[in-house]
Design a protein around this motif. Structure first.
Motif, mmCIF file in Angstrom:
data_model
loop_
_atom_site.group_PDB
_atom_site.id
_atom_site.type_symbol
_atom_site.label_atom_id
_atom_site.label_comp_id
_atom_site.label_asym_id
_atom_site.label_seq_id
_atom_site.Cartn_x
_atom_site.Cartn_y
_atom_site.Cartn_z
ATOM 1 N N PHE A 1 -26.826 26.107 -15.639
ATOM 2 C CA PHE A 1 -26.880 25.675 -14.237
ATOM 3 C C PHE A 1 -27.852 26.572 -13.470
ATOM 4 C CE2 PHE A 1 -22.446 24.016 -15.027
ATOM 5 C CZ PHE A 1 -22.825 22.678 -14.963
ATOM 6 N N VAL B 1 -21.444 15.631 -14.197
ATOM 7 C CA VAL B 1 -22.229 16.760 -13.687
ATOM 8 C C VAL B 1 -23.712 16.569 -13.989
ATOM 9 C CG1 VAL B 1 -20.318 18.402 -13.892
ATOM 10 C CG2 VAL B 1 -21.834 18.037 -15.841
ATOM 11 N N GLN C 1 -21.656 26.831 -10.417
ATOM 12 C CA GLN C 1 -20.980 25.650 -9.882
ATOM 13 C C GLN C 1 -19.500 25.972 -9.651
ATOM 14 O OE1 GLN C 1 -22.913 22.938 -9.078
ATOM 15 N NE2 GLN C 1 -24.587 24.316 -9.756
ATOM 16 N N LEU D 1 -26.176 17.684 -11.324
ATOM 17 C CA LEU D 1 -26.289 19.092 -10.964
ATOM 18 C C LEU D 1 -27.575 19.686 -11.551
ATOM 19 C CD1 LEU D 1 -22.595 20.204 -11.563
ATOM 20 C CD2 LEU D 1 -23.671 19.536 -9.407
ATOM 21 N N ASP D 2 -28.197 20.568 -10.812
ATOM 22 C CA ASP D 2 -29.472 21.153 -11.225
ATOM 23 C C ASP D 2 -29.271 22.124 -12.380
ATOM 24 O OD1 ASP D 2 -30.848 19.761 -9.284
ATOM 25 O OD2 ASP D 2 -30.630 21.341 -7.773
ATOM 26 N N THR D 3 -30.099 21.979 -13.396
ATOM 27 C CA THR D 3 -30.070 22.895 -14.535
ATOM 28 C C THR D 3 -31.486 23.406 -14.796
ATOM 29 O OG1 THR D 3 -30.418 21.117 -16.146
ATOM 30 C CG2 THR D 3 -28.131 21.686 -15.605
#
Length: 532
Positions: free
Chosen positions: A85, A102, A89, A105-107
């Motif tokens: 991540f 998820v 988070q 969500l930015d990774t």
């Protein structure tokens, strides 16, 4: 055939040959360890991205909770190996038993490196130089480099062995192998490691092939199939030994050192090997050949033979071979006549096709489960038994039916394994065991057939060409694994199809069971091909 008379006179399978095998077979076994060494020194352990909050901070949260907020899950609900991540988070701390979507969500990639699981290996080449994720294909490159070295070594040392003798080149190769293998254990960079492994590959093939020729050229024809089986069994025993050594020495540099240092001892002990009298006579070194024949007669306690051996008798017995030796032969003579060209091309194709699955299975033990130490030992034991079984079938059913049987079984077992889910480990290991056993038996059957199909005047050159083609197959095997990015089963489909096609071309070769060895190209031209 004339040399067979001299060999029977001095002892074609006596104390000398037995002691020679006792000295030579361990060399082959430990050299074989290096061929599959990357199964352990370049094993890929479990890994994930390094995260500061998880790996460098202390707090009240447990490692499992920190892992949940730091590393996303893959499709199998396992922590991702190559991404993390972008930011912790924290909202995932409140998830209990269910996993929300998820994907939004930015990774990011593992920009700060990786954390490795050291429970199986304390260190490997992969962990030392981070050969994972985007760099994972470099493991296949490492295996390819060693095989490419063997390919070049087969070409160079095959020529040098025919020119300067089996024993001299073997001794030089042993010293080179000891130096290159030991230096590899201290390689400071990945590039230097690859260069040293390439150098080791060059000498490894010379050690195996020159030992092979020294033993075979001092053994009578009736016992050659058994001797070839013993040499190939030494390779299997080397695999078993590698599994045990890798279990004891989990650090890659230590394991590399353990399997390299003994070659300094082997290099010294090789002084007691006896040069091939067949090679000495064929290259017009008749005085030396006669001296070696007398030495063998003395060691085999053939006192009458030592007294009756003389220059006049040797020249009379070997007249045809000595005349033939006046005309220099080259590897191109294997392709000059239709019958010999057909034999050579078919043999080379079968050799290539059987080598690809051999190294495809042997170099990818992690594909079948986690206990690769046990798999290495089991596969070594199974291939030893399979090679002995091949000898029995060869003697009772012939060369062609034996090869066809084992080649088809290799292909079918590998293709069947592509349809077995990863969860069914028992069935996967069983099919892999059948595959590796049958491919070992197929290689042994092929080696016996090849030795009997080639004429004496060209046999050494044929072995050199055979070794080169074998290296093409062994070099291709790890490169095919790079195709997993397109389809996970694609490399295994190739591994399975090659031996099946090879089994279909074997019937086009002549059957050689209970037939005398050919000495000249003309013998090949005059031979009528028999059918099953």
């Amino acid at each position: 055939m004339a040399f067979e008379e001299l060999l029977n006179e001095v002892g074609g399978l006596g104390k000398f040959q037995i002691l020679q095998m006792v000295l030579a077979l361990p060399l082959v076994g430990i050299a074989a360890c290096h061929i599959l060494l990357e199964n352990f020194t370049a094993a890929i352990p479990g890994h994930r991205c390094w995260v500061y909050i998880l790996d460098n901070a202390t707090g009240i949260l447990s490692p499992d909770l920190l892992l949940r907020i730091s590393i996303p899950l893959d499709s199998n609900l396992q922590p991702e190996k190559c991404r993390r991540f972008l930011h912790p988070q924290w909202q995932l701390l409140h998830v209990n038993g269910t996993f929300p979507n998820v994907t939004d969500l930015d990774t990011e990639p593992c920009v700060d490196g990786w954390v490795y699981d050291h429970s199986l290996f304390s260190s490997t080449v992969v962990t030392e130089w981070d050969l994972v994720c985007d760099h994972q294909s470099q493991k296949s490159v490492v295996q390819f480099v060693f095989m490419a070295g063997m390919q070049l070594g087969a070409f160079i040392y095959g020529h040098l062995s025919d020119r300067f003798g089996r024993k001299l080149i073997l001794r030089c190769s042993l010293l080179q192998f000891a130096i290159s293998g030991t230096c590899t254990a201290f390689a400071p960079t990945f590039l230097i490691y690859c260069l040293l492994r390439f150098w080791s590959g060059c000498s490894a093939v010379a050690i195996i092939t020159n030992n092979w020729m020294l033993i075979a050229e001092w053994t009578r024809s009736q016992s050659k199939a058994m001797v070839i089986m013993l040499i190939t069994c030494a390779v299997s025993i080397g695999q078993m030994m590698l599994g045990g050594l890798a279990f004891v020495f989990r650090e890659w540099r230590t394991l590399q050192l353990v399997v390299s240092v003994p070659f300094f001892v082997f290099s010294f002990s090789s002084r007691w090997l006896v040069e091939s009298a067949r090679w000495l006579i064929i290259t017009n070194k008749i005085d030396e050949g006669l001296r070696e024949l007398k030495k063998v007669a003395r060691r085999n306690e053939m006192k009458n033979a030592e007294e009756t051996l003389n220059m006049e008798g040797l020249r009379a017995t070997m007249q045809q071979e000595l005349e033939g030796a006046q005309t220099k032969t080259t590897v191109f003579d294997l392709f000059r006549t239709p019958n010999l060209r057909k034999r050579t091309c078919l043999l080379l194709f079968v050799r290539f096709a059987v080598t690809v699955p051999l190294y495809g299975i042997s170099m990818n033990l992690q594909h079948f489960g986690s206990n690769i130490f046990l798999f290495q030992v089991i596969f070594g034991a199974l291939t030893t038994l399979a090679r002995c079984l091949a000898l029995v079938i060869l003697n009772y059913k012939g060369r062609r039916p034996t090869q066809m049987l084992f080649l088809f079984l290799v292909g079918l077992s590998i293709l069947a394994n592509t349809f077995v889910p990863q969860e069914m480990q028992t069935l996967r290991v069983t099919l892999a065991s059948v595959g590796i056993s049958c491919v070992a038996a197929a290689v042994t059957s092929y080696c016996v057939h090849c030795d009997e199909l080639m004429p004496t005047l060209l046999r050494a050159k044929a072995f050199g060409l055979d070794a080169m083609v074998s290296r093409y197959g062994s070099a291709l095997a790890p490169l095919l694994m790079t195709l997993v990015v397109y389809l996970p089963t694609l490399p295994w489909i190739f591994y399975g199809v090659f031996p099946i096609i090879a089994g279909l071309v074997v019937p086009f070769q002549p059957e050689t069971r209970n037939m005398p060895l050919s000495d000249t190209i003309q013998d090949i031209c005059d031979m009528k091909i028999t059918h099953i």
